[in-house]
Design an enzyme around this catalytic site. Structure first.
Site, PDB file in Angstrom:
ATOM      1  N   HIS A 238       0.789  -1.245   0.000  1.00  0.00           N
ATOM      2  CA  HIS A 238       0.000   0.000   0.000  1.00  0.00           C
ATOM      3  C   HIS A 238       0.818   1.290   0.000  1.00  0.00           C
ATOM      4  O   HIS A 238       0.681   2.136   0.880  1.00  0.00           O
ATOM      5  CB  HIS A 238      -1.006   0.025   1.156  1.00  0.00           C
ATOM      6  CG  HIS A 238      -0.506  -0.447   2.490  1.00  0.00           C
ATOM      7  ND1 HIS A 238       0.670  -0.022   3.043  1.00  0.00           N
ATOM      8  CD2 HIS A 238      -1.060  -1.296   3.378  1.00  0.00           C
ATOM      9  CE1 HIS A 238       0.827  -0.600   4.219  1.00  0.00           C
ATOM     10  NE2 HIS A 238      -0.203  -1.392   4.440  1.00  0.00           N
ATOM     11  N   ASP A 311      -5.904  -4.907   0.454  1.00  0.00           N
ATOM     12  CA  ASP A 311      -5.745  -4.704   1.900  1.00  0.00           C
ATOM     13  C   ASP A 311      -7.110  -4.869   2.585  1.00  0.00           C
ATOM     14  O   ASP A 311      -7.524  -4.047   3.397  1.00  0.00           O
ATOM     15  CB  ASP A 311      -5.123  -3.344   2.238  1.00  0.00           C
ATOM     16  CG  ASP A 311      -4.629  -3.306   3.687  1.00  0.00           C
ATOM     17  OD1 ASP A 311      -4.808  -4.288   4.423  1.00  0.00           O
ATOM     18  OD2 ASP A 311      -4.078  -2.262   4.089  1.00  0.00           O
ATOM     19  N   HIS A 315     -13.399  -5.120   9.985  1.00  0.00           N
ATOM     20  CA  HIS A 315     -13.629  -4.798  11.403  1.00  0.00           C
ATOM     21  C   HIS A 315     -15.128  -4.656  11.600  1.00  0.00           C
ATOM     22  O   HIS A 315     -15.861  -4.403  10.649  1.00  0.00           O
ATOM     23  CB  HIS A 315     -12.958  -3.463  11.782  1.00  0.00           C
ATOM     24  CG  HIS A 315     -11.473  -3.486  11.664  1.00  0.00           C
ATOM     25  ND1 HIS A 315     -10.655  -4.157  12.539  1.00  0.00           N
ATOM     26  CD2 HIS A 315     -10.643  -2.910  10.754  1.00  0.00           C
ATOM     27  CE1 HIS A 315      -9.389  -3.993  12.191  1.00  0.00           C
ATOM     28  NE2 HIS A 315      -9.353  -3.245  11.103  1.00  0.00           N
TER      29      HIS A 315
HETATM   30  O1  DOR Z   1      -5.662  -0.179   7.573  1.00  0.00           O
HETATM   31  C1  DOR Z   1      -5.027  -1.125   7.990  1.00  0.00           C
HETATM   32  N1  DOR Z   1      -5.629  -2.194   8.568  1.00  0.00           N
HETATM   33  N2  DOR Z   1      -3.707  -1.106   7.891  1.00  0.00           N
HETATM   34  C2  DOR Z   1      -2.946  -2.049   8.467  1.00  0.00           C
HETATM   35  O2  DOR Z   1      -1.767  -1.976   8.353  1.00  0.00           O
HETATM   36  C3  DOR Z   1      -3.535  -3.133   9.273  1.00  0.00           C
HETATM   37  C4  DOR Z   1      -4.906  -3.382   8.825  1.00  0.00           C
HETATM   38  C5  DOR Z   1      -5.647  -4.292   9.764  1.00  0.00           C
HETATM   39  O3  DOR Z   1      -5.120  -5.365  10.096  1.00  0.00           O
HETATM   40  O4  DOR Z   1      -6.773  -3.967  10.139  1.00  0.00           O
HETATM   41 ZN    ZN Z   2      -2.875  -4.834   5.553  1.00  0.00          ZN
END
Ligand code: DOR
Ligand code: ZN
Length: 449
Positions: A238, A311, A315
């Site tokens: 990224h 990526d 969550h």
């Molecule tokens: O936005 C992100 N989420 N960047 C990261 O480096 C980790 C990732 C996550 O694991 O949620």
């Molecule tokens: Zn990541």
């Protein structure tokens, strides 16, 4: 010979051009690509209705969370999201609970995933303390290691240049790439401490704590360390700024084994979007200025950028919505939006189809040594994304297969929809529905050289 299936009426992207053809598939592999009259007999025939067939997306940046963080995503929900998005192979990041950082943790994760995945899956490991442990992990089949420079995730002391150098040397000798989250830990910590002291808990403070300098400092430091090794293979994840990208371009010109990834969110959104989207667009690294976004597009078209990875970082909504910005979890889901967004960008003449296939499939398969994936060729695994290239639709995050039902791209009008996904020759997604059983995906191990 009677093969397992023949797919008729494809417009497939083969070796740089779109060709009218059919696929014969047997035991998960592409047995033949050719005209209908030359196809062998088959147990089943599927008519692809002249739709565009691309190699399935190989997403080398995915967080699937399963095991102790299954409330965010599981192997099943994450790979269902992948199949829905035309993604046929995912590489899982190690920041899980338990952490993927030992031979045992890795083999356990492989065993669990094997029964639950709908697409192929490979695994990264975090760095353990001792180099011999890294060798054992590589021997178990990890496709790469992940180095988080923003905060220590594994046991490797990220502030110790010598230790980092050894870690790069050991994995480099084995030919295993190291994916890097490049943000400088010390700079971030200093700034966050200051902001907390002055009771700043807002988005502007967060963005300042993770500004462009933070990324550049980490990229520069790691390239310097890698320079002192013989064999290091670095893949920057990224990349979000012009300065970092320029440093990568220079290292490439100097002949270093350095590659890099950009994400759709860094290509298509800017920091101004935080006003509209707030924490639901919060990622690390954060969204940047328009100038940086344009630099990333130049990198895409000039060849400095090697891969596009989602990526995918699921969550829960509660985790995203915390009183203090410092407790909010950065990350957005991306498996179901990456391919439609990139297909849309092709319609907008922002990149060519050939370049898109390189970035999404060919290059990630090459960098992570997935020799039998990433291209539609006789003998390779039959991982296919069938897309309705002209179909316009609205992204609807509420309907995601991922447990994370939000997206910074929610309600975006896009053009180009994945309509069928084949994994190892099996139809897994059909018109948005999952039609295969968990376990059709393979666990992908690094091939020992
Ligand atoms: O936005 C992100 N989420 N960047 C990261 O480096 C980790 C990732 C996550 O694991 O949620
Ligand atoms: Zn990541």
């Amino acid at each position: 010979m009677i093969v397992d299936s023949v797919l008729n009426n494809a417009k497939a992207y083969l070796k740089g051009e779109v060709v009218d053809c059919c696929f014969a598939i047997d035991e998960g592999k592409i047995q033949k690509i050719g005209r209908e009259t030359n196809m062998p007999k088959a147990d089943q025939k599927i008519d692809l209705g002249n739709l565009l067939v691309l190699p399935g997306v190989v997403d080398s940046h995915v967080h699937l969370r399963d095991e102790d963080r299954a409330h965010k995503e599981t192997f099943l929900t994450g790979t269902a999201a992948a199949a829905a998005g035309g993604v046929t192979t995912v590489l899982d990041m190690p920041n899980n609970s338990p952490l993927t950082m030992s031979r045992e943790a890795l083999s356990n994760r492989m065993r669990l995933a094997g029964r639950r995945v709908l697409v192929n899956i490979g695994f990264y490991s975090a760095f353990p303390a001792a180099p011999e442990e890294s060798q054992a992990i590589a021997a178990e089949g990890a496709v790469g290691f992940k180095l988080f420079m923003a905060e220590q995730v594994g046991r490797l002391n990220i502030n110790d240049d010598q230790a980092v150098k050894e870690a790069l040397e050991v994995t480099g000798k084995l030919g295993v790439p190291v994916a890097v989250h490049a943000e400088d830990h010390d700079l971030i910590k200093h700034r966050v401490d200051q902001f907390k002291l002055s009771k700043r808990h807002d988005m502007a403070a967060f963005l300042k704590a993770h500004d462009e300098q933070v990324e550049f400092a980490a990229v520069e430091r790691l390239l310097k360390i890698a320079n002192e090794t013989e064999n290091a293979r670095i893949h920057f994840c990224h990349v979000s700024t012009q300065k970092a990208l320029d440093a990568v371009a220079q290292a490439k010109v100097a002949g270093k084994m350095v590659t890099c990834e950009v994400t759709p969110h860094h290509l298509l959104l800017t920091k101004d979007d935080y006003e509209r989207l707030g924490v639901f667009a919060l990622t690390l690294p954060p969204l940047r200025t328009k100038e940086n976004v344009l630099a990333l597009w130049s990198g895409i078209n000039e060849g400095t950028v090697d891969t596009v990875g989602s990526d995918h970082a699921p969550h829960t909504l509660q985790e995203k919505d915390s009183a203090s910005i410092w407790d909010t979890t950065p990350g957005v889901p991306g498996l179901e939006t990456t391919l439609p967004l990139i297909l849309t960008a092709i319609h907008q003449n922002r990149l060519s189809l050939a370049r898109a296939v390189q970035l999404l499939s060919e290059k990630p398969a090459e960098i992570f040594h997935l020799a039998d994936r990433g291209r539609l060729e006789q003998g390779r695994n039959a991982d296919l994304a069938v897309v309705d290239f002209n179909l316009k639709f609205k992204i609807d995050a509420a309907k995601f297969k991922s447990k994370s039902k939000f997206s910074p791209f929610d309600k975006w009008e896009v053009q180009g929809k994945p309509v069928k996904t084949f994994v190892n020759g099996q139809l897994v997604m059909d018109e948005g529905e999952i039609v295969a059983k968990a376990g059709v995906g393979s666990v992908v191990r690094r091939l020992q050289s």
